[in-house]
Motif scaffolding. Sequence first.
Motif, PDB file in Angstrom:
ATOM      1  N   ALA A 115      43.138  34.184  53.900  1.00 43.09           N
ATOM      2  CA  ALA A 115      44.218  35.188  53.915  1.00 43.09           C
ATOM      3  C   ALA A 115      45.133  34.939  55.104  1.00 43.09           C
ATOM      4  O   ALA A 115      46.356  35.044  54.994  1.00 43.09           O
ATOM      5  CB  ALA A 115      43.629  36.591  53.960  1.00 43.09           C
ATOM      6  N   ASP A 116      44.533  34.565  56.232  1.00 44.24           N
ATOM      7  CA  ASP A 116      45.328  34.280  57.429  1.00 44.24           C
ATOM      8  C   ASP A 116      46.195  33.031  57.197  1.00 44.24           C
ATOM      9  O   ASP A 116      47.300  32.925  57.734  1.00 44.24           O
ATOM     10  CB  ASP A 116      44.389  34.080  58.629  1.00 44.24           C
ATOM     11  N   ALA A 117      45.694  32.120  56.395  1.00 45.23           N
ATOM     12  CA  ALA A 117      46.473  30.920  56.058  1.00 45.23           C
ATOM     13  C   ALA A 117      47.641  31.259  55.135  1.00 45.23           C
ATOM     14  O   ALA A 117      48.511  30.422  54.889  1.00 45.23           O
ATOM     15  CB  ALA A 117      45.572  29.876  55.406  1.00 45.23           C
ATOM     16  N   GLY A 118      47.643  32.483  54.600  1.00 47.41           N
ATOM     17  CA  GLY A 118      48.744  32.933  53.743  1.00 47.41           C
ATOM     18  C   GLY A 118      48.408  32.885  52.263  1.00 47.41           C
ATOM     19  O   GLY A 118      49.249  33.159  51.406  1.00 47.41           O
ATOM     20  N   LEU A 119      47.153  32.553  51.941  1.00 49.06           N
ATOM     21  CA  LEU A 119      46.763  32.433  50.529  1.00 49.06           C
ATOM     22  C   LEU A 119      46.248  33.756  49.962  1.00 49.06           C
ATOM     23  O   LEU A 119      45.769  34.615  50.704  1.00 49.06           O
ATOM     24  CB  LEU A 119      45.637  31.398  50.396  1.00 49.06           C
ATOM     25  N   ILE A 120      46.291  33.846  48.663  1.00 47.34           N
ATOM     26  CA  ILE A 120      45.657  34.968  47.971  1.00 47.34           C
ATOM     27  C   ILE A 120      44.252  34.481  47.649  1.00 47.34           C
ATOM     28  O   ILE A 120      44.067  33.590  46.803  1.00 47.34           O
ATOM     29  CB  ILE A 120      46.432  35.336  46.684  1.00 47.34           C
ATOM     30  N   CYS A 121      43.298  35.006  48.360  1.00 49.42           N
ATOM     31  CA  CYS A 121      41.930  34.513  48.224  1.00 49.42           C
ATOM     32  C   CYS A 121      41.164  35.410  47.262  1.00 49.42           C
ATOM     33  O   CYS A 121      41.079  36.626  47.474  1.00 49.42           O
ATOM     34  CB  CYS A 121      41.267  34.506  49.606  1.00 49.42           C
ATOM     35  N   ILE A 122      40.622  34.818  46.207  1.00 56.65           N
ATOM     36  CA  ILE A 122      39.891  35.608  45.215  1.00 56.65           C
ATOM     37  C   ILE A 122      38.401  35.297  45.377  1.00 56.65           C
ATOM     38  O   ILE A 122      37.957  34.192  45.050  1.00 56.65           O
ATOM     39  CB  ILE A 122      40.360  35.256  43.784  1.00 56.65           C
ATOM     40  N   ALA A 123      37.660  36.256  45.929  1.00 59.44           N
ATOM     41  CA  ALA A 123      36.225  36.055  46.130  1.00 59.44           C
ATOM     42  C   ALA A 123      35.485  36.703  44.962  1.00 59.44           C
ATOM     43  O   ALA A 123      35.762  37.843  44.594  1.00 59.44           O
ATOM     44  CB  ALA A 123      35.792  36.684  47.447  1.00 59.44           C
ATOM     45  N   SER A 124      34.571  35.936  44.383  1.00 58.90           N
ATOM     46  CA  SER A 124      33.880  36.413  43.201  1.00 58.90           C
ATOM     47  C   SER A 124      32.374  36.272  43.424  1.00 58.90           C
ATOM     48  O   SER A 124      31.811  35.190  43.250  1.00 58.90           O
ATOM     49  CB  SER A 124      34.387  35.566  42.013  1.00 58.90           C
ATOM     50  N   LEU A 125      31.770  37.367  43.857  1.00 60.38           N
ATOM     51  CA  LEU A 125      30.328  37.338  44.167  1.00 60.38           C
ATOM     52  C   LEU A 125      29.675  38.637  43.702  1.00 60.38           C
ATOM     53  O   LEU A 125      30.337  39.686  43.690  1.00 60.38           O
ATOM     54  CB  LEU A 125      30.100  37.220  45.681  1.00 60.38           C
ATOM     55  N   ILE A 126      28.381  38.563  43.387  1.00 58.36           N
ATOM     56  CA  ILE A 126      27.688  39.798  42.977  1.00 58.36           C
ATOM     57  C   ILE A 126      27.876  40.844  44.072  1.00 58.36           C
ATOM     58  O   ILE A 126      28.175  41.989  43.812  1.00 58.36           O
ATOM     59  CB  ILE A 126      26.182  39.530  42.725  1.00 58.36           C
ATOM     60  N   SER A 127      27.670  40.450  45.315  1.00 56.72           N
ATOM     61  CA  SER A 127      27.845  41.320  46.502  1.00 56.72           C
ATOM     62  C   SER A 127      27.415  42.762  46.225  1.00 56.72           C
ATOM     63  O   SER A 127      28.256  43.664  46.242  1.00 56.72           O
ATOM     64  CB  SER A 127      29.293  41.258  47.006  1.00 56.72           C
ATOM     65  N   PRO A 128      26.121  42.965  45.975  1.00 59.11           N
ATOM     66  CA  PRO A 128      25.681  44.272  45.484  1.00 59.11           C
ATOM     67  C   PRO A 128      25.716  45.391  46.505  1.00 59.11           C
ATOM     68  O   PRO A 128      25.765  46.562  46.128  1.00 59.11           O
ATOM     69  CB  PRO A 128      24.235  44.012  45.039  1.00 59.11           C
ATOM     70  N   TYR A 129      25.682  45.054  47.793  1.00 55.52           N
ATOM     71  CA  TYR A 129      25.530  46.117  48.791  1.00 55.52           C
ATOM     72  C   TYR A 129      26.870  46.557  49.363  1.00 55.52           C
ATOM     73  O   TYR A 129      27.627  45.742  49.897  1.00 55.52           O
ATOM     74  CB  TYR A 129      24.597  45.661  49.914  1.00 55.52           C
ATOM     75  N   LYS A 130      27.084  47.873  49.265  1.00 61.60           N
ATOM     76  CA  LYS A 130      28.347  48.442  49.753  1.00 61.60           C
ATOM     77  C   LYS A 130      28.557  48.139  51.230  1.00 61.60           C
ATOM     78  O   LYS A 130      29.664  47.814  51.657  1.00 61.60           O
ATOM     79  CB  LYS A 130      28.337  49.953  49.507  1.00 61.60           C
ATOM     80  N   LYS A 131      27.498  48.215  52.010  1.00 59.68           N
ATOM     81  CA  LYS A 131      27.647  48.009  53.463  1.00 59.68           C
ATOM     82  C   LYS A 131      28.163  46.584  53.752  1.00 59.68           C
ATOM     83  O   LYS A 131      28.958  46.394  54.676  1.00 59.68           O
ATOM     84  CB  LYS A 131      26.332  48.280  54.201  1.00 59.68           C
TER      85      LYS A 131
END
Length: 200
Positions: A115-131
């Motif tokens: 994002a700092d490089a100026g890109l639209i970064c699309i992260a796609s992970l289960i990432s189950p934990y809200k914290k």
Amino acid sequence: MECLFVEREIKRNISVMSTVGNSTNIFWQECPVGKIERQKLLNQKGCVVWITGLSGSGKSTLACSVNRELYSRGKLSYVLDGDNLRHGLNKDLSFKAEDRTENIRRVGEVAKLFADAGLICIASLISPYKKDRDACRAMLSDPNFIEVYMNMPLELCEARDVKGLYKLARAGKIKGLVSKYIFCNFYEHAPKTFSLKFFG
Ligand SMILES: Nc1ncnc2c1ncn2[C@@H]1O[C@H](COP(=O)(O)OS(=O)(=O)O)[C@@H](OP(=O)(O)O)[C@H]1O
Ligand SMILES: Nc1ncnc2c1ncn2[C@@H]1O[C@H](COP(=O)(O)OP(=O)(O)O)[C@@H](O)[C@H]1O
């Protein structure tokens, strides 16, 4: 003459000294070309779109569609897919809770750089934990972190079972894919937390 200029620039930019984690005498290096200049160059705003949801809920499919659509509109984006990252950057991590947390932390840091490089970064992970997702959000300013929840019932994800993972989980051959704790984390927070909910 040029060397003197470079030396002066380096001294000017080594402004903040801090103690970070286990390292000491760490300096923050500023560069004259920053995010604003890069965004101008690319004619877009760097941000993170974070797609979360069960395995098989359609995260990668959505990430690739958004990536393609942005490309066709002349916008530069990059997909950080959980599966792919576990082939390299995160290949030392398992699926126990602490390792998932570390997985998300690392990807959050990488996404922040994109994002700092100026890109639209699309992260796609289960990432189950809200914290863990909240920790990633905290790394960026709020409007630059768009959280998308794939609101798909387990039964549908399990019926798809493209990779045969649910079959393995039901046979007790892999752990943590259908854990109650993971569902609670999704469903408890789903209605109020996410920027977008996707009914694929
Ligand atoms: N418990 C378990 N055991 C074995 N394999 C598993 C497990 N959980 C996930 N997977 C597979 O790993 C893919 C990437 O998972 P993630 O890195 O996104 O998971 S997490 O965010 O750390 O929770 C994940 O990708 P998707 O199916 O695209 O979600 C699965 O293919
Ligand atoms: N909106 C949708 N409608 C129907 N099938 C879908 C949709 N999105 C994804 N799929 C299918 O579901 C399966 C799992 O999708 P995938 O994107 O790999 O999920 P995830 O990345 O969450 O594991 C794939 O076979 C994909 O083609």
